[in-house]
Scaffold this active site. Structure first.
Site, PDB file in Angstrom:
ATOM      1  N   LYS A  97      -9.396  -7.075   8.160  1.00  0.00           N
ATOM      2  CA  LYS A  97      -8.378  -6.655   9.126  1.00  0.00           C
ATOM      3  C   LYS A  97      -8.777  -7.184  10.488  1.00  0.00           C
ATOM      4  O   LYS A  97      -9.922  -6.976  10.924  1.00  0.00           O
ATOM      5  CB  LYS A  97      -8.280  -5.122   9.176  1.00  0.00           C
ATOM      6  CG  LYS A  97      -7.685  -4.493   7.924  1.00  0.00           C
ATOM      7  CD  LYS A  97      -7.618  -2.980   8.028  1.00  0.00           C
ATOM      8  CE  LYS A  97      -7.020  -2.395   6.755  1.00  0.00           C
ATOM      9  NZ  LYS A  97      -7.185  -0.925   6.691  1.00  0.00           N
ATOM     10  N   LYS A 104      -1.007  -0.996  -4.523  1.00  0.00           N
ATOM     11  CA  LYS A 104      -2.221  -0.214  -4.232  1.00  0.00           C
ATOM     12  C   LYS A 104      -1.773   1.189  -3.902  1.00  0.00           C
ATOM     13  O   LYS A 104      -0.792   1.375  -3.173  1.00  0.00           O
ATOM     14  CB  LYS A 104      -2.976  -0.876  -3.077  1.00  0.00           C
ATOM     15  CG  LYS A 104      -3.685   0.040  -2.106  1.00  0.00           C
ATOM     16  CD  LYS A 104      -4.423  -0.769  -1.068  1.00  0.00           C
ATOM     17  CE  LYS A 104      -4.535  -0.001   0.236  1.00  0.00           C
ATOM     18  NZ  LYS A 104      -5.147  -0.807   1.313  1.00  0.00           N
ATOM     19  N   GLU A 152     -10.960   0.360  -3.565  1.00  0.00           N
ATOM     20  CA  GLU A 152     -11.185   0.037  -2.152  1.00  0.00           C
ATOM     21  C   GLU A 152     -11.876   1.198  -1.444  1.00  0.00           C
ATOM     22  O   GLU A 152     -11.432   2.344  -1.531  1.00  0.00           O
ATOM     23  CB  GLU A 152      -9.833  -0.285  -1.504  1.00  0.00           C
ATOM     24  CG  GLU A 152      -9.920  -0.706  -0.048  1.00  0.00           C
ATOM     25  CD  GLU A 152      -8.537  -1.091   0.512  1.00  0.00           C
ATOM     26  OE1 GLU A 152      -7.613  -1.350  -0.278  1.00  0.00           O
ATOM     27  OE2 GLU A 152      -8.408  -1.109   1.747  1.00  0.00           O
ATOM     28  N   ASP A 174      -7.151   2.927  -3.208  1.00  0.00           N
ATOM     29  CA  ASP A 174      -7.858   2.933  -1.922  1.00  0.00           C
ATOM     30  C   ASP A 174      -8.211   4.378  -1.570  1.00  0.00           C
ATOM     31  O   ASP A 174      -7.323   5.220  -1.417  1.00  0.00           O
ATOM     32  CB  ASP A 174      -6.969   2.324  -0.831  1.00  0.00           C
ATOM     33  CG  ASP A 174      -7.694   2.168   0.508  1.00  0.00           C
ATOM     34  OD1 ASP A 174      -8.876   2.561   0.606  1.00  0.00           O
ATOM     35  OD2 ASP A 174      -7.072   1.642   1.453  1.00  0.00           O
ATOM     36  N   SER A 185       0.866  -1.160   0.000  1.00  0.00           N
ATOM     37  CA  SER A 185       0.000   0.000   0.000  1.00  0.00           C
ATOM     38  C   SER A 185       0.916   1.227   0.000  1.00  0.00           C
ATOM     39  O   SER A 185       1.728   1.394   0.911  1.00  0.00           O
ATOM     40  CB  SER A 185      -0.866  -0.011   1.267  1.00  0.00           C
ATOM     41  OG  SER A 185      -1.595   1.188   1.370  1.00  0.00           O
ATOM     42  N   LYS A 199      -3.005   5.149  -2.598  1.00  0.00           N
ATOM     43  CA  LYS A 199      -4.053   5.917  -1.936  1.00  0.00           C
ATOM     44  C   LYS A 199      -4.489   7.034  -2.878  1.00  0.00           C
ATOM     45  O   LYS A 199      -3.662   7.638  -3.575  1.00  0.00           O
ATOM     46  CB  LYS A 199      -3.504   6.534  -0.645  1.00  0.00           C
ATOM     47  CG  LYS A 199      -3.111   5.509   0.401  1.00  0.00           C
ATOM     48  CD  LYS A 199      -4.336   4.811   0.971  1.00  0.00           C
ATOM     49  CE  LYS A 199      -3.959   3.910   2.131  1.00  0.00           C
ATOM     50  NZ  LYS A 199      -5.149   3.209   2.690  1.00  0.00           N
ATOM     51  N   ASP A 242     -13.448  -2.132   2.929  1.00  0.00           N
ATOM     52  CA  ASP A 242     -12.517  -2.194   4.059  1.00  0.00           C
ATOM     53  C   ASP A 242     -13.269  -1.672   5.289  1.00  0.00           C
ATOM     54  O   ASP A 242     -13.890  -2.448   6.027  1.00  0.00           O
ATOM     55  CB  ASP A 242     -11.258  -1.362   3.711  1.00  0.00           C
ATOM     56  CG  ASP A 242     -10.269  -1.202   4.857  1.00  0.00           C
ATOM     57  OD1 ASP A 242     -10.575  -1.593   5.990  1.00  0.00           O
ATOM     58  OD2 ASP A 242      -9.162  -0.653   4.635  1.00  0.00           O
ATOM     59  N   GLY A 274      -3.714  -4.004   6.117  1.00  0.00           N
ATOM     60  CA  GLY A 274      -2.713  -3.651   7.121  1.00  0.00           C
ATOM     61  C   GLY A 274      -3.049  -2.330   7.782  1.00  0.00           C
ATOM     62  O   GLY A 274      -3.834  -1.532   7.259  1.00  0.00           O
TER      63      GLY A 274
HETATM   64  O1  OSB Z   1      -7.081   1.663   4.429  1.00  0.00           O
HETATM   65  O2  OSB Z   1      -5.824  -0.030   4.242  1.00  0.00           O
HETATM   66  C1  OSB Z   1      -6.045   1.081   4.734  1.00  0.00           C
HETATM   67  C2  OSB Z   1      -3.018   2.246   6.758  1.00  0.00           C
HETATM   68  C3  OSB Z   1      -3.635   2.855   7.814  1.00  0.00           C
HETATM   69  C4  OSB Z   1      -5.012   2.926   7.839  1.00  0.00           C
HETATM   70  C5  OSB Z   1      -5.769   2.365   6.813  1.00  0.00           C
HETATM   71  C6  OSB Z   1      -5.150   1.730   5.754  1.00  0.00           C
HETATM   72  C7  OSB Z   1      -3.754   1.698   5.720  1.00  0.00           C
HETATM   73  C8  OSB Z   1      -3.006   1.127   4.623  1.00  0.00           C
HETATM   74  C9  OSB Z   1      -1.609   0.645   4.927  1.00  0.00           C
HETATM   75  O3  OSB Z   1      -3.395   1.081   3.488  1.00  0.00           O
HETATM   76  C10 OSB Z   1      -1.507  -0.821   4.964  1.00  0.00           C
HETATM   77  C11 OSB Z   1      -0.179  -1.235   5.515  1.00  0.00           C
HETATM   78  O4  OSB Z   1       0.775  -1.234   4.758  1.00  0.00           O
HETATM   79  O5  OSB Z   1      -0.096  -1.555   6.716  1.00  0.00           O
HETATM   80 MG    MG Z   2      -8.158   0.476   3.060  1.00  0.00          MG
END
Ligand code: OSB
Ligand code: MG
Length: 372
Positions: free
Chosen positions: A265, A163, A216, A190, A137, A165, A241, A293
């Site tokens: 998660k 992925k 996402e 995402d 991510s 953001k 999510d 994550g």
């Molecule tokens: O939406 O998946 C998410 C990190 C913090 C809060 C939400 C998200 C995320 C990530 C990072 O996308 C995932 C990771 O590498 O731990």
């Molecule tokens: Mg997410």
């Protein structure tokens, strides 16, 4: 039989190697609560509370999780006898919500139980995947060039899925820029709930031109109905999510057609009991799932690896190497990823990684122990 006799909370402060930015903000340093449970035989288990430092992703955050765990949840578990770790979540059912806090305790109890049985936690959970597929991510960056450089580096390392953001104003042009340089990589976006179905449906229709694996969580967490409207209007699979905090949510999402993929998660759903139920329900409905994550330190990361071995986890997750986040992790060995973008399920008992207690000690800012 399982009787937890003490629960110890430790807050550590751990700076990220690189800041991580989402549509709800930027994080430079994590404030993480570690949970150590012990039973009458002196066996121990470790869990991690995966909430953020602010209530941006969910309504839990470090300080709320600390008091909730200390004053409400730990007293519901300490000194109570249950037949297995699978019953720990229900011990806390008089407290509504606070699933990340519950998960810190619940996952620690599963680690303890697997250690007592002398088996890897992933096997104890019913895991089957001996190697898990890894994606990354990538947060919002200061420039498109920095984003492209980061994508290139992760692909070079072997990660199987990228992925990125997105947020309003920084979406289609980022995807377009990546596709110009990397036309064939497996790519997702995402949005962390930053959009609305009324104004943004055309944007998500346009993203359909870029062969994305999924979009996402485009809309608000509670909005399954709007996600269903959006999923009907776009070609790309929607993945939920934030919206999926329970088995009931997962089944409602399927019934409404709100998505075609789940991100699971542990923290968001309250631990392994609920995560396993969501995984098996998704499998029965033909919904592929993957493990998300929360910028976890090593203990949370180890739990994510265990979860990812369940059979329904058929898409690359956001579980990646420790070195992407930390100059030095709190577990030994740190999590490493192969050239093929996989992590091997560990052979050691419980979470299968040793907690580096000296490292934890050095990072600790407060500690509290609740005893029976
Ligand atoms: O939406 O998946 C998410 C990190 C913090 C809060 C939400 C998200 C995320 C990530 C990072 O996308 C995932 C990771 O590498 O731990
Ligand atoms: Mg997410």
């Amino acid at each position: 039989m399982l009787k937890i006799t003490s629960i110890q909370l430790t807050e550590i402060n751990l700076p990220l190697v690189h800041f991580f930015e989402t549509s709800f903000g930027r994080t430079y340093e994590r404030r993480i609560i570690l949970v150590r449970v012990e039973d009458a035989d002196g066996a121990e288990g470790w869990g991690e509370v995966t909430c953020g430092e602010v209530p941006g992703y969910s309504d839990e955050w470090t300080d709320s999780a600390w008091v909730t765990t200390e004053k409400i949840l730990a007293p519901m578990v300490v000194g109570r006898e249950v037949s297995a770790a699978s019953e720990i979540f229900d011990l806390m059912n008089r407290a509504r919500g606070h699933r990340m806090s519950k998960s810190g305790i619940e996952t620690a109890c599963w680690d303890l139980e697997a250690k007592k049985l002398g088996v890897p936690l992933w096997k104890h959970l019913g895991g089957v995947n001996r190697e898990i597929a890894c994606g990354v991510s990538i947060g919002l960056k200061d420039s498109t060039e920095a984003l492209l450089e980061s994508v290139g580096r992760e692909i070079e390392s072997g990660y199987q899925r990228i992925k990125i953001k997105i947020k309003p104003g920084r979406d289609a042009q980022l995807v377009e820029a990546i596709r110009r340089v990397f036309p064939d990589i497996t790519l997702s976006v995402d949005a962390n709930s930053a959009y609305s179905v009324e104004t943004d449906t055309p944007l998500f229709q346009r993203l359909g031109e870029f062969n994305l694996l999924m979009i996402e969580q485009p809309l608000a967490p509670g909005d399954l109905v709007d996600h269903a409207k959006l999923q009907r209007a776009v070609a790309t699979a929607i993945c939920l999510d934030e919206s999926i905090v329970s088995l009931a949510n997962a089944e409602h999402a399927v019934e409404l057609g709100a998505c075609r993929i789940f991100n699971i998660k542990l923290g968001r759903v309250g631990g392994y009991s609920e995560a396993k139920d969501i995984e098996s329900s998704a499998r029965a409905h033909g919904i592929p799932v993957w493990c998300g994550g929360m910028l976890e330190a090593g203990i949370g990361r180890a739990h994510n690896i265990a979860l990812s071995t369940l059979p329904g986890f058929t898409l690359p997750g956001d579980v990646s190497a420790s070195e992407r986040y930390w100059s030095e992790d709190i577990i030994d060995p740190p999590v490493t990823v192969s050239r093929e973008g996989t992590i091997k399920a560990p052979t050691g008992h419980g979470i299968g990684f040793a907690v580096n207690e000296a490292r934890v000690e050095a990072l600790t800012v407060r500690r509290e122990t609740l005893r029976f």
